[in-house]
Design an enzyme around this catalytic site. Structure first.
Site, PDB file in Angstrom:
ATOM      1  N   LYS A  61       0.439 -33.129  92.473  1.00  0.00           N
ATOM      2  CA  LYS A  61       0.470 -32.388  93.255  1.00  0.00           C
ATOM      3  C   LYS A  61       0.971 -30.721  93.495  1.00  0.00           C
ATOM      4  O   LYS A  61       1.203 -30.205  93.089  1.00  0.00           O
ATOM      5  CB  LYS A  61       0.150 -32.755  94.279  1.00  0.00           C
ATOM      6  CG  LYS A  61      -0.637 -33.640  95.436  1.00  0.00           C
ATOM      7  CD  LYS A  61      -0.943 -33.697  96.832  1.00  0.00           C
ATOM      8  CE  LYS A  61      -2.431 -34.562  96.819  1.00  0.00           C
ATOM      9  NZ  LYS A  61      -2.225 -35.538  97.953  1.00  0.00           N
ATOM     10  N   ILE A  62       2.556 -31.512  92.527  1.00  0.00           N
ATOM     11  CA  ILE A  62       3.580 -30.278  93.048  1.00  0.00           C
ATOM     12  C   ILE A  62       3.697 -29.740  91.734  1.00  0.00           C
ATOM     13  O   ILE A  62       3.932 -29.070  91.280  1.00  0.00           O
ATOM     14  CB  ILE A  62       5.092 -31.344  92.645  1.00  0.00           C
ATOM     15  CG1 ILE A  62       5.166 -32.055  94.028  1.00  0.00           C
ATOM     16  CG2 ILE A  62       6.196 -30.877  92.549  1.00  0.00           C
ATOM     17  CD1 ILE A  62       6.724 -33.035  94.699  1.00  0.00           C
ATOM     18  N   ASP A 101       0.197 -35.583  80.519  1.00  0.00           N
ATOM     19  CA  ASP A 101       0.245 -36.521  81.953  1.00  0.00           C
ATOM     20  C   ASP A 101      -0.274 -37.772  80.714  1.00  0.00           C
ATOM     21  O   ASP A 101      -1.564 -37.314  80.667  1.00  0.00           O
ATOM     22  CB  ASP A 101       0.256 -35.692  82.737  1.00  0.00           C
ATOM     23  CG  ASP A 101      -0.207 -36.633  84.099  1.00  0.00           C
ATOM     24  OD1 ASP A 101       0.108 -38.689  83.888  1.00  0.00           O
ATOM     25  OD2 ASP A 101       0.629 -36.358  85.199  1.00  0.00           O
ATOM     26  N   CYS A 104       7.000 -35.777  87.078  1.00  0.00           N
ATOM     27  CA  CYS A 104       6.939 -37.114  87.324  1.00  0.00           C
ATOM     28  C   CYS A 104       7.705 -38.039  87.762  1.00  0.00           C
ATOM     29  O   CYS A 104       8.526 -38.007  87.987  1.00  0.00           O
ATOM     30  CB  CYS A 104       6.656 -37.528  85.600  1.00  0.00           C
ATOM     31  SG  CYS A 104       8.065 -37.660  84.033  1.00  0.00           S
ATOM     32  N   PRO A 105       6.416 -39.444  88.333  1.00  0.00           N
ATOM     33  CA  PRO A 105       8.339 -40.711  88.943  1.00  0.00           C
ATOM     34  C   PRO A 105       8.666 -41.057  88.244  1.00  0.00           C
ATOM     35  O   PRO A 105       8.796 -40.892  86.897  1.00  0.00           O
ATOM     36  CB  PRO A 105       6.467 -40.807  89.963  1.00  0.00           C
ATOM     37  CG  PRO A 105       5.426 -40.613  88.651  1.00  0.00           C
ATOM     38  CD  PRO A 105       5.813 -39.337  88.396  1.00  0.00           C
ATOM     39  N   ARG A 113      13.779 -36.605  89.914  1.00  0.00           N
ATOM     40  CA  ARG A 113      14.306 -37.669  89.581  1.00  0.00           C
ATOM     41  C   ARG A 113      15.361 -37.915  88.735  1.00  0.00           C
ATOM     42  O   ARG A 113      14.636 -37.671  87.889  1.00  0.00           O
ATOM     43  CB  ARG A 113      13.173 -39.032  89.959  1.00  0.00           C
ATOM     44  CG  ARG A 113      11.847 -39.358  90.754  1.00  0.00           C
ATOM     45  CD  ARG A 113      12.311 -39.770  92.115  1.00  0.00           C
ATOM     46  NE  ARG A 113      13.585 -40.679  92.248  1.00  0.00           N
ATOM     47  CZ  ARG A 113      13.785 -41.103  93.535  1.00  0.00           C
ATOM     48  NH1 ARG A 113      14.076 -39.924  94.836  1.00  0.00           N
ATOM     49  NH2 ARG A 113      14.496 -42.377  93.850  1.00  0.00           N
ATOM     50  N   ASP A 140      18.126 -30.620  90.547  1.00  0.00           N
ATOM     51  CA  ASP A 140      18.458 -30.781  92.029  1.00  0.00           C
ATOM     52  C   ASP A 140      18.816 -32.210  92.445  1.00  0.00           C
ATOM     53  O   ASP A 140      18.445 -32.894  92.884  1.00  0.00           O
ATOM     54  CB  ASP A 140      16.921 -30.543  92.694  1.00  0.00           C
ATOM     55  CG  ASP A 140      16.817 -30.584  94.327  1.00  0.00           C
ATOM     56  OD1 ASP A 140      17.686 -30.168  94.767  1.00  0.00           O
ATOM     57  OD2 ASP A 140      16.275 -31.110  95.271  1.00  0.00           O
ATOM     58  N   GLU A 196      23.164 -40.014  91.370  1.00  0.00           N
ATOM     59  CA  GLU A 196      23.658 -38.923  93.384  1.00  0.00           C
ATOM     60  C   GLU A 196      23.762 -39.677  93.995  1.00  0.00           C
ATOM     61  O   GLU A 196      24.599 -39.437  94.625  1.00  0.00           O
ATOM     62  CB  GLU A 196      22.464 -38.315  93.069  1.00  0.00           C
ATOM     63  CG  GLU A 196      21.287 -38.672  93.776  1.00  0.00           C
ATOM     64  CD  GLU A 196      20.130 -38.180  93.921  1.00  0.00           C
ATOM     65  OE1 GLU A 196      19.739 -37.881  95.195  1.00  0.00           O
ATOM     66  OE2 GLU A 196      20.177 -37.201  93.386  1.00  0.00           O
ATOM     67  N   HIS A 240      19.785 -32.423  95.914  1.00  0.00           N
ATOM     68  CA  HIS A 240      18.453 -33.178  96.380  1.00  0.00           C
ATOM     69  C   HIS A 240      18.222 -32.320  98.023  1.00  0.00           C
ATOM     70  O   HIS A 240      17.740 -32.519  99.066  1.00  0.00           O
ATOM     71  CB  HIS A 240      18.679 -34.348  96.511  1.00  0.00           C
ATOM     72  CG  HIS A 240      17.342 -35.352  96.246  1.00  0.00           C
ATOM     73  ND1 HIS A 240      17.730 -36.560  95.387  1.00  0.00           N
ATOM     74  CD2 HIS A 240      16.556 -34.922  96.181  1.00  0.00           C
ATOM     75  CE1 HIS A 240      16.365 -37.039  95.738  1.00  0.00           C
ATOM     76  NE2 HIS A 240      15.274 -35.916  96.256  1.00  0.00           N
TER      77      HIS A 240
END
Length: 382
Positions: A196-197, A216, A247-248, A276, A300, A305, A347
């Site tokens: 979606k993003i 993907d 992506c995750p 991530r 970000d 982090e 973030h």
């Protein structure tokens, strides 16, 4: 909107501080906890960790749903897990510690449900949660537009050198030398991840006249219907003027940007990561910046982090008077942030009012399913 009206408050809470309209900074006790009561969902007592003033809109949603909420400024850790004692559910954020040790402690204190108010769950020990019979739910989507727009903001700020230009003007320097950017129109942008993003970002970039390609392993028709072509990762890296990661983080995507893949990038390409931190090998990226394979970097998220982001590290230096460096000072992060062709944000890509309310509402939905005994729409399992 008027500030929330709270009752049965223990101590001075985050929300009380929010009621002071000109308040700008705050420090919280490491393990301070605050409670207030409402009237809707009597079967759930909730402990919310890592509460910050920016969460005002979220607490407005939660206070309408739960009869008892404990707001905890501290991050969830082995030392603070006992603050959830007496609560049937906890709500945690992306960098809270949900290791086996913490989940064991939560279970011993009677916690029966974990609600993550974020999409990521890589810091959750899912096998341990399953061992205790504790369901874990997340917020898989909230405002994909917020993150996509932030990715574009990083792109444009780097490209047009907005930070550098703004600093110059504040010092009375109006020279244009050293500020040359490039047209995004006609450039190739590679989007890694077509969820979606990624799709939201693609739509924006197509509107700007960019050629958008994506990688993907799980192709979807919605992306194809936008006219975006799926390519291999190698082809995407070789062709793209800008590479943006969406992506995750899984074992298969950990350090997807590494020394080998950076060598395949178009020389001088821009790299953006709002997904991530573990997707990129930071040392390899620094090397890529040094040899100019990577022309600029906007991130970000950062792999290390935890313990840094969402905290004012600049104030944690008093145990070394005169040093101005906290014990957990990250020299790698500091060196990156000092580069003129790097922009780092803490973030905050998700941080819009719309996204905060959507996150809060999905969290309420997840907890409502817990109160009903399941099933769970957004459960994650080992």
């Amino acid at each position: 909107r008027s500030p929330p009206q709270l009752g049965n408050i223990v101590g001075e809470s985050t929300l009380q501080r929010l009621r002071r309209p000109h308040h700008r900074t705050h420090r919280f006790p490491e393990a301070a906890a605050y409670e207030y009561r409402s009237i809707i969902m009597p079967d759930v007592s909730l402990a919310v960790f890592s509460v910050k003033p920016y969460m005002y809109a979220q607490v407005e949603v939660w206070k309408k749903a739960f009869p008892e909420i404990k707001l905890i400024d501290a991050t969830l850790s082995p030392m603070t897990a006992e603050l959830a004692k007496g609560c049937s559910a906890i709500c945690a954020f992306v960098n809270d510690d949900l290791s086996a040790e913490v989940i064991d402690a939560l279970a011993s204190h009677g916690v029966k449900f974990i609600a993550m108010r974020c999409a990521g769950f890589d810091r959750v020990d899912l096998p341990t949660a399953a061992k205790h019979g504790i369901p874990v739910c997340r917020v898989p989507a909230y405002s994909p537009y917020a993150v996509a727009e932030h990715a574009l903001t990083l792109m444009m700020s780097l490209n047009r050198q907005i930070n550098k230009a703004s600093i110059r003007v504040s010092q009375g320097n109006y020279d244009l030398s050293g500020l040359v950017g490039f047209d995004m129109h006609g450039k190739t942008v590679g989007v890694v991840g077509s969820g979606k993003i990624g799709q939201c970002l693609m739509a924006i970039l197509i509107g700007m006249g960019c050629e958008v390609i994506t990688y993907d392993p799980y192709e979807n028709q919605a992306t194809k219907d936008m006219g975006v072509k799926y390519v291999t990762l190698d082809e995407l890296l070789a062709r793209s003027h800008v590479v943006s990661l969406h992506c995750p983080l899984f074992p298969g995507t950990h350090h997807i940007i590494n020394k080998e893949t950076i060598a395949k990038m178009k020389p001088g390409a821009m790299l953006i990561n709002t997904s991530r931190g573990g997707l990129i090998d930071t040392k390899a990226v620094i090397e890529g910046l040094d040899n100019r394979t990577i022309g600029s970097l906007g991130i970000d998220v950062y792999e290390e982090e935890a313990g840094q982001f969402f905290t004012d590290m600049s104030s944690l230096t008093d145990n070394h008077p005169g040093a101005s460096l906290p014990d957990s000072f990250d020299s790698q992060l500091a060196l990156l942030a000092a580069r003129p062709n790097v922009i780092i944000t803490p973030h905050m890509a998700f941080l819009t009012q719309d996204a905060l309310v959507a996150i809060a509402e999905t969290t309420v939905k997840n907890l409502t399913e817990f109160a009903a005994g399941g099933p769970y729409t957004n459960e994650v399992k080992a």
